[in-house]
Scaffold this motif. Structure first.
Motif, PDB file in Angstrom:
ATOM      1  N   CYS A 307       0.824  -1.219   0.000  1.00  0.00           N
ATOM      2  CA  CYS A 307       0.000   0.000   0.000  1.00  0.00           C
ATOM      3  C   CYS A 307       0.849   1.256   0.000  1.00  0.00           C
ATOM      4  N   GLY A 308       0.295   2.345  -0.523  1.00  0.00           N
ATOM      5  CA  GLY A 308       0.972   3.641  -0.498  1.00  0.00           C
ATOM      6  C   GLY A 308       0.032   4.753  -0.909  1.00  0.00           C
ATOM      7  N   TRP A 309       0.564   5.970  -0.926  1.00  0.00           N
ATOM      8  CA  TRP A 309      -0.254   7.152  -1.232  1.00  0.00           C
ATOM      9  C   TRP A 309      -0.629   7.212  -2.707  1.00  0.00           C
ATOM     10  N   PHE A 310      -1.560   8.098  -2.997  1.00  0.00           N
ATOM     11  CA  PHE A 310      -2.046   8.288  -4.368  1.00  0.00           C
ATOM     12  C   PHE A 310      -0.909   8.804  -5.258  1.00  0.00           C
ATOM     13  N   ASP A 311      -0.779   8.209  -6.428  1.00  0.00           N
ATOM     14  CA  ASP A 311       0.277   8.603  -7.364  1.00  0.00           C
ATOM     15  C   ASP A 311      -0.381   9.234  -8.593  1.00  0.00           C
ATOM     16  N   ALA A 312      -0.356  10.568  -8.635  1.00  0.00           N
ATOM     17  CA  ALA A 312      -1.039  11.279  -9.720  1.00  0.00           C
ATOM     18  C   ALA A 312      -0.300  11.129 -11.052  1.00  0.00           C
ATOM     19  N   ILE A 313       0.999  10.901 -10.989  1.00  0.00           N
ATOM     20  CA  ILE A 313       1.784  10.739 -12.233  1.00  0.00           C
ATOM     21  C   ILE A 313       1.317   9.481 -12.965  1.00  0.00           C
ATOM     22  N   LEU A 314       1.153   8.430 -12.167  1.00  0.00           N
ATOM     23  CA  LEU A 314       0.729   7.137 -12.714  1.00  0.00           C
ATOM     24  C   LEU A 314      -0.667   7.241 -13.347  1.00  0.00           C
ATOM     25  N   VAL A 315      -1.586   7.840 -12.602  1.00  0.00           N
ATOM     26  CA  VAL A 315      -2.972   7.886 -13.082  1.00  0.00           C
ATOM     27  C   VAL A 315      -3.100   8.825 -14.290  1.00  0.00           C
ATOM     28  N   LYS A 316      -2.316   9.915 -14.300  1.00  0.00           N
ATOM     29  CA  LYS A 316      -2.343  10.813 -15.466  1.00  0.00           C
ATOM     30  C   LYS A 316      -1.907  10.031 -16.723  1.00  0.00           C
ATOM     31  N   GLN A 317      -0.901   9.167 -16.546  1.00  0.00           N
ATOM     32  CA  GLN A 317      -0.421   8.338 -17.667  1.00  0.00           C
ATOM     33  C   GLN A 317      -1.511   7.356 -18.113  1.00  0.00           C
ATOM     34  N   ALA A 318      -2.211   6.769 -17.129  1.00  0.00           N
ATOM     35  CA  ALA A 318      -3.298   5.821 -17.451  1.00  0.00           C
ATOM     36  C   ALA A 318      -4.416   6.528 -18.207  1.00  0.00           C
ATOM     37  N   VAL A 319      -4.706   7.766 -17.824  1.00  0.00           N
ATOM     38  CA  VAL A 319      -5.752   8.549 -18.494  1.00  0.00           C
ATOM     39  C   VAL A 319      -5.375   8.728 -19.968  1.00  0.00           C
ATOM     40  N   ALA A 320      -4.090   9.014 -20.209  1.00  0.00           N
ATOM     41  CA  ALA A 320      -3.632   9.201 -21.598  1.00  0.00           C
ATOM     42  C   ALA A 320      -3.658   7.873 -22.361  1.00  0.00           C
ATOM     43  N   LEU A 321      -3.176   6.798 -21.734  1.00  0.00           N
ATOM     44  CA  LEU A 321      -3.048   5.514 -22.434  1.00  0.00           C
ATOM     45  C   LEU A 321      -4.393   4.942 -22.886  1.00  0.00           C
ATOM     46  N   SER A 322      -5.446   5.232 -22.111  1.00  0.00           N
ATOM     47  CA  SER A 322      -6.767   4.695 -22.476  1.00  0.00           C
ATOM     48  C   SER A 322      -7.715   5.782 -22.953  1.00  0.00           C
ATOM     49  N   SER A 323      -7.221   7.000 -23.146  1.00  0.00           N
ATOM     50  CA  SER A 323      -8.088   8.145 -23.496  1.00  0.00           C
ATOM     51  C   SER A 323      -9.328   8.149 -22.614  1.00  0.00           C
ATOM     52  N   ILE A 324      -9.095   8.145 -21.328  1.00  0.00           N
ATOM     53  CA  ILE A 324     -10.193   8.024 -20.361  1.00  0.00           C
ATOM     54  C   ILE A 324     -11.032   9.305 -20.334  1.00  0.00           C
ATOM     55  N   ASN A 325     -12.354   9.123 -20.353  1.00  0.00           N
ATOM     56  CA  ASN A 325     -13.271  10.274 -20.358  1.00  0.00           C
ATOM     57  C   ASN A 325     -13.656  10.716 -18.950  1.00  0.00           C
ATOM     58  N   GLY A 326     -13.706   9.772 -18.035  1.00  0.00           N
ATOM     59  CA  GLY A 326     -14.107  10.107 -16.667  1.00  0.00           C
ATOM     60  C   GLY A 326     -13.589   9.042 -15.719  1.00  0.00           C
ATOM     61  N   ILE A 327     -13.503   9.426 -14.439  1.00  0.00           N
ATOM     62  CA  ILE A 327     -12.942   8.500 -13.440  1.00  0.00           C
ATOM     63  C   ILE A 327     -13.980   8.170 -12.377  1.00  0.00           C
ATOM     64  N   ALA A 328     -13.999   6.895 -11.982  1.00  0.00           N
ATOM     65  CA  ALA A 328     -14.750   6.494 -10.787  1.00  0.00           C
ATOM     66  C   ALA A 328     -13.719   6.397  -9.666  1.00  0.00           C
ATOM     67  N   PHE A 329     -13.890   7.211  -8.656  1.00  0.00           N
ATOM     68  CA  PHE A 329     -12.904   7.323  -7.571  1.00  0.00           C
ATOM     69  C   PHE A 329     -13.388   6.448  -6.416  1.00  0.00           C
ATOM     70  N   VAL A 423     -23.028   9.981  -7.609  1.00  0.00           N
ATOM     71  CA  VAL A 423     -23.076   9.993  -9.079  1.00  0.00           C
ATOM     72  C   VAL A 423     -23.090  11.427  -9.601  1.00  0.00           C
ATOM     73  N   LEU A 424     -22.070  11.775 -10.365  1.00  0.00           N
ATOM     74  CA  LEU A 424     -22.038  13.110 -10.976  1.00  0.00           C
ATOM     75  C   LEU A 424     -22.353  13.009 -12.465  1.00  0.00           C
ATOM     76  N   GLU A 425     -22.069  11.838 -13.030  1.00  0.00           N
ATOM     77  CA  GLU A 425     -22.365  11.620 -14.454  1.00  0.00           C
ATOM     78  C   GLU A 425     -22.461  10.114 -14.666  1.00  0.00           C
ATOM     79  N   ASN A 426     -23.444   9.650 -15.432  1.00  0.00           N
ATOM     80  CA  ASN A 426     -23.511   8.228 -15.757  1.00  0.00           C
ATOM     81  C   ASN A 426     -22.979   8.038 -17.186  1.00  0.00           C
ATOM     82  N   PRO A 427     -21.892   7.279 -17.345  1.00  0.00           N
ATOM     83  CA  PRO A 427     -21.280   7.125 -18.672  1.00  0.00           C
ATOM     84  C   PRO A 427     -22.268   6.677 -19.753  1.00  0.00           C
TER      85      PRO A 427
END
Ligand code: IMP
Length: 431
Positions: A307-329, A423-427
């Motif tokens: 376990c560890g803290w949130f890694d924004a660098i990693l998730v930003k890369q994942a957003v780019a790799l999958s062209s993610i439109n929205g996140i479920a947190f 729920v803020l938006e339903n895909p």
């Protein structure tokens, strides 16, 4: 009609099962497109816990059809075991609600043995696999000697090809001083189990295309996470399939233009099972606290997750790799009671700052995370269903994550229960 792809944006275990289940309410068809029974998806519905590894999470919904796509590797013994477990919980499974692709590859008993023996011989370079034969099964697929589900339709061909696969692996097993595996007994058992699977077999691309033509909603359910992807992950400490959104089409038989929305599932902190680089891993009190509060034990292997803290660098890369439109947190409630919450906002390697995960595992091991510290919130947010009810500090944390990963958060999960979702938006409503 809308087609939504769900992928994990970290190293798996982001809580995809709950979100897939929640979204399945609007899905006519739920499709698994990669991986196998190495995945572990937990659903909690009105206090009932369902643990799935191979069957798509939509199976617990009455009017949802589920499909195991060609990109999945299938252990037929496990498939039948999982079907039986669900039937014991009064979930009815039949050829109308479960379809298995005729071109999905099989995991054979020898694949599991090879997986285990390889790990045993890997010493300090262990991948930490789930030991389920996933890697060896995918190797046989690209090695063009694998057996597929459709091979259950031709006994002689099946037997002779299975013998060839056993001969191939036995050479290595014997060279390693291990016991030679007999194909005959394995074949007899496999052939018998195949008879119970035949009724579910269909060409997945055709079924998916029919659903598409009838303007149905289709949900593509990814397993594992972005950084376990064999091309884009922390290679070689990865699984043997592609886990990013582009795989949804390849692993089921539909083109990219049919996809409307990629939803990334992101845990409010970071975990990893098995070996490999993990820049924000915390081996101290904070990591322990995250693990205990988040019940961070593997669904499949029971192993304790790192376990560890949130890694924004990693998730930003994942957003780019999958062209993610929205996140479920997910699992935001696990951060309850922390006075301070850290977010990794950059990496440093040998005094040089970078803002992406380099490909080399040697470089990855040298990463020192750069943290930003935010104030935690008081009280518990568990079970909150409206964004207005979140404490100010929790809202600030969400906002900061959105800024850093360059993607909006559209769903927030505050407990394992289906209903505890902001729920803020339903895909499925976005087109
Ligand atoms: P394999 O998929 O069993 O070959 O394991 C390769 C790596 O992926 C190991 O580090 C596993 O712990 C990890 N892994 C595989 N499936 C999952 C999953 O569903 N969640 C988290 N980690 C996984």
């Amino acid at each position: 009609m809308s087609n939504v792809i769900i992928v994990g944006t970290q190293w798996g275990d982001e809580g995809k099962g709950k979100i897939v289940d929640w979204l399945s309410e609007k899905a006519d068809l739920v499709v698994r497109f990669q991986g196998g029974h190495n995945a572990g998806h937990t659903l909690v519905i009105d206090g009932n816990v369902f643990k799935l590894s191979l069957l798509p999470s939509g199976i617990v919904r009455e009017n949802t059809v589920v499909l195991i796509g060609n990109g999945v590797v299938i252990d037929p013994f496990h498939l039948i075991k999982e079907i039986k477990q669900l039937e014991e919980k009064n979930i009815n499974i039949n050829p109308d609600n479960l379809i298995v692709s005729d071109s999905a590859f099989l995991i054979l008993p020898i694949h599991q043995i090879v997986d285990e023996i390889r790990e045993k011989n890997n010493g300090s370079k262990k991948i930490g696999t789930t030991g389920r034969g996933i890697g060896p099964a995918y190797e046989d697929k690209v090695g063009r000697r694998g057996l597929r589900i459709c091979d259950f339709l031709n006994k002689d061909e099946f037997e002779s090809n299975m013998k060839k696969i056993y001969d191939f692996h036995n050479i290595w097993l014997c060279a390693m001083g291990e016991e030679k595996q007999d194909y005959q007994d394995a074949f007899n058992k496999l052939w018998n189990i195949g008879k119970t699977i035949i009724k579910f077999i269909q060409p997945s691309w055709l079924i998916i295309n029919n659903f598409k033509t009838s303007k149905a909603n289709i949900l593509f359910e990814g397993a594992q996470g972005t950084f376990l992807d064999v091309d884009h992950g922390t290679y070689p400490y990865v699984t043997s399939s592609n886990t990013i959104a582009s795989q949804a089409g390849i692993g089921s038989g539909i083109g990219p233009t049919a996809m409307n929305y990629a939803l990334g599932i992101t845990k409010a902190y970071t975990t990893r099972v098995g070996s490999g680089p993990f820049p924000t891993e915390d081996n101290g009190d904070d990591g322990n606290k995250l693990g205990t509060r988040g019940h961070e034990f593997g669904t499949v292997t029971g192993r304790q997750r790192r376990c560890g803290w949130f890694d924004a660098i990693l998730v930003k890369q994942a957003v780019a790799l999958s062209s993610i439109n929205g996140i479920a947190f997910t699992k935001l409630d696990v951060l309850d009671g922390f006075k301070e919450i850290k977010i990794c906002v950059g990496y440093e390697i040998e005094s040089k700052k970078i803002d992406y995960l380099p490909s080399s595992s040697v470089q990855q091991e040298k990463i020192k995370p750069i943290y930003e510290v935010m104030k935690g919130w008081k009280g518990s947010i568990a079970g909150i269903q409206n964004i207005e009810d979140l404490p100010y500090e929790a809202k600030l944390y969400i906002q900061r994550v959105e800024e850093l990963v360059q993607c909006k958060i559209i769903l927030i999960s505050t407990s394992p229960e289906r209903a505890d979702t902001i729920v803020l938006e339903n895909p499925f409503d976005v087109n």
